[in-house]
Design a protein around this motif. Structure first.
Motif, PDB file in Angstrom:
ATOM      1  N   TRP A 212      11.272  -7.320 -17.135  1.00 24.28           N
ATOM      2  CA  TRP A 212      11.590  -7.236 -15.677  1.00 24.28           C
ATOM      3  C   TRP A 212      13.136  -7.627 -15.515  1.00 24.28           C
ATOM      4  CZ3 TRP A 212      13.462 -10.621 -12.059  1.00 24.28           C
ATOM      5  CH2 TRP A 212      13.187 -10.432 -10.715  1.00 24.28           C
ATOM      6  N   GLY A 215      15.712  -4.938 -16.462  1.00 26.20           N
ATOM      7  CA  GLY A 215      15.429  -4.008 -15.389  1.00 26.20           C
ATOM      8  C   GLY A 215      16.294  -4.294 -14.092  1.00 26.20           C
ATOM      9  N   GLU A 216      16.315  -5.808 -13.576  1.00 21.49           N
ATOM     10  CA  GLU A 216      16.677  -6.023 -12.350  1.00 21.49           C
ATOM     11  C   GLU A 216      18.279  -6.355 -12.388  1.00 21.49           C
ATOM     12  OE1 GLU A 216      15.551  -6.920  -8.455  1.00 21.49           O
ATOM     13  OE2 GLU A 216      14.528  -5.902 -10.095  1.00 21.49           O
ATOM     14  N   THR A 262       9.076   0.628 -15.894  1.00 27.16           N
ATOM     15  CA  THR A 262       9.750   0.090 -14.687  1.00 27.16           C
ATOM     16  C   THR A 262      11.209  -0.459 -14.793  1.00 27.16           C
ATOM     17  OG1 THR A 262       7.666  -0.123 -13.812  1.00 27.16           O
ATOM     18  CG2 THR A 262       9.502  -0.845 -12.366  1.00 27.16           C
ATOM     19  N   ALA A 263      11.476  -1.031 -15.872  1.00 25.35           N
ATOM     20  CA  ALA A 263      12.795  -1.618 -16.304  1.00 25.35           C
ATOM     21  C   ALA A 263      13.807  -0.299 -16.674  1.00 25.35           C
ATOM     22  CB  ALA A 263      12.811  -2.520 -17.356  1.00 25.35           C
ATOM     23  N   LYS A 266      14.540   1.418 -13.386  1.00 27.47           N
ATOM     24  CA  LYS A 266      15.549   0.641 -12.489  1.00 27.47           C
ATOM     25  C   LYS A 266      16.943   0.669 -13.013  1.00 27.47           C
ATOM     26  CE  LYS A 266      12.831  -3.212 -10.764  1.00 27.47           C
ATOM     27  NZ  LYS A 266      12.465  -4.625 -10.992  1.00 27.47           N
ATOM     28  N   SER A 268      18.226   3.367 -14.473  1.00 30.43           N
ATOM     29  CA  SER A 268      18.863   4.538 -14.235  1.00 30.43           C
ATOM     30  C   SER A 268      19.814   4.523 -13.163  1.00 30.43           C
ATOM     31  CB  SER A 268      17.778   5.692 -14.345  1.00 30.43           C
ATOM     32  OG  SER A 268      17.252   5.344 -12.888  1.00 30.43           O
ATOM     33  N   THR A 269      19.547   3.445 -12.156  1.00 30.74           N
ATOM     34  CA  THR A 269      20.392   3.393 -10.972  1.00 30.74           C
ATOM     35  C   THR A 269      21.578   2.340 -11.099  1.00 30.74           C
ATOM     36  OG1 THR A 269      19.006   1.545  -9.881  1.00 30.74           O
ATOM     37  CG2 THR A 269      18.749   4.042  -9.496  1.00 30.74           C
ATOM     38  N   ARG A 270      21.476   1.536 -12.288  1.00 32.30           N
ATOM     39  CA  ARG A 270      22.419   0.508 -12.831  1.00 32.30           C
ATOM     40  C   ARG A 270      23.225   0.727 -13.701  1.00 32.30           C
ATOM     41  NH1 ARG A 270      18.198  -1.650 -10.266  1.00 32.30           N
ATOM     42  NH2 ARG A 270      18.152  -3.636  -9.556  1.00 32.30           N
ATOM     43  N   TYR A 300       7.902   8.550 -11.593  1.00 34.04           N
ATOM     44  CA  TYR A 300       9.361   8.165 -11.760  1.00 34.04           C
ATOM     45  C   TYR A 300       9.931   9.733 -12.071  1.00 34.04           C
ATOM     46  CZ  TYR A 300       8.179   3.206 -12.319  1.00 34.04           C
ATOM     47  OH  TYR A 300       7.653   1.931 -11.923  1.00 34.04           O
ATOM     48  N   ARG A 311      16.627   8.342  -5.318  1.00 36.48           N
ATOM     49  CA  ARG A 311      16.163   7.333  -6.541  1.00 36.48           C
ATOM     50  C   ARG A 311      16.914   6.155  -6.445  1.00 36.48           C
ATOM     51  NH1 ARG A 311      18.595   7.598 -11.350  1.00 36.48           N
ATOM     52  NH2 ARG A 311      19.578   9.569 -11.112  1.00 36.48           N
TER      53      ARG A 311
END
Length: 311
Positions: A212, A215-216, A262-263, A266, A268-270, A300, A311
């Protein structure tokens, strides 16, 4: 009544068991009547002496009685803390459990650092039958008396690293909530969790929290912006490697794979260079046997294709 009890308590011979039996009954009586505070302290001190006895039964009786007195005579019991902590090292599981319950009852804001060190040592050595109770107690005490957020996060991460399989179900969301609220520690936390994940992915709650966090706050990890400790140099590929290992590992629970998936999404946008690699991994799991993971992957995937602008 108080005078009689004080006389019996101070003049009874303790070298033989009958004397100990009389002393124990005296302590029970002192606990039962409305006795003077000085007499109650005397009773606690008698139990403290019992803790030094070679007879295991006498030590057990003392721990059980002190546990009953800890609420009403907290300061008097607190004086025997070091002897009680020594009982945590007893090889007998029943003794260890009693000593653990009493030690947890003695934790307060003043001694939390020292007591927690002792309890974490117990967690390293105790058998499976005690681990769940020990982790629960440590979590509650840390939540109540944590001197700082960093200490709180470090303590819980240590528990998850040592006994992750024995923690309660709410440990993961609670730690995530704690990390979220400590804004200035995000870079520090994600770096520590990433390092722990590289070393061991068998403790599922730890892997879930680490996934988590990556990902964040994966962008902070890759940027190497950590002021609390020496920052480590991590490449985008290395972060994705770790998450893919979690996804592919036979040790990972379905829920853990969900966290890892999910990580990745996430990230993929960071991140900027490896978005194609993430898209390939996500598309592979579109035909996964686990329906929950398959559904996530399909959704996804749609974000990559049809709704890429959102996205």
């Amino acid at each position: 009544m108080n005078d009689v009890l004080a006389q019996v308590a101070t003049n009874t011979e303790t070298s033989k068991n009958p004397g100990n039996a009389i002393l124990y009954e005296t302590v029970l009586t002192i606990m039962d009547i409305k006795s003077e505070s000085g007499l109650r302290v005397l009773a606690v001190n008698i139990l403290g002496r019992f803790l030094l006895n070679n007879d295991k039964n006498i030590r057990y009786v003392a721990l059980t009685s002190l546990l009953k007195m800890v609420q009403s005579d907290h300061i008097a019991v607190q004086r025997h803390r070091s002897t009680i902590v020594d009982c945590l090292k007893d090889p007998d599981a029943t003794m260890k459990r009693r000593a653990l319950e009493l030690s947890l009852a003695l934790v307060n804001a003043t001694n939390v650092r020292g007591m927690m060190k002792e309890l974490l040592n117990v967690l390293d050595d105790c058998g499976p039958e005690l681990k769940a109770d020990c982790t629960s107690g440590i979590f509650l005490a840390a939540e109540k008396y944590a001197p700082s957020k960093r200490w709180h996060i470090d303590t819980i991460m240590r528990v998850l690293t040592t006994a992750g399989s024995y923690v309660r179900d709410d440990a993961v969301p609670n730690l995530i909530q704690l990390i979220t609220s400590a804004g200035d520690l995000h870079a520090y936390t994600v770096q520590k969790l990433y390092t722990a994940l590289e070393m061991d992915i068998s403790q599922q709650p730890l892997v879930q929290v680490a996934s988590w966090c990556i990902g964040e706050y994966g962008d902070l990890l890759i940027a190497g912006k950590c002021e609390e400790v020496e920052p480590i140099q991590v490449m985008e590929d290395e972060v994705l490697d770790v998450l893919e290992t979690v996804l592919q590992s036979h040790m990972s629970l379905p829920a853990t794979r969900g966290y890892a998936m999910t990580a990745l999404m996430k990230l993929s946008t960071r991140i900027h260079e490896n978005v194609d690699r993430i898209r390939k991994v996500v598309s592979i799991y579109g035909s996964c046997l686990d329906v929950e993971l398959q559904q996530r992957a399909v959704e996804y995937n749609a974000l990559f294709k049809k709704y890429d602008h959102m996205r």
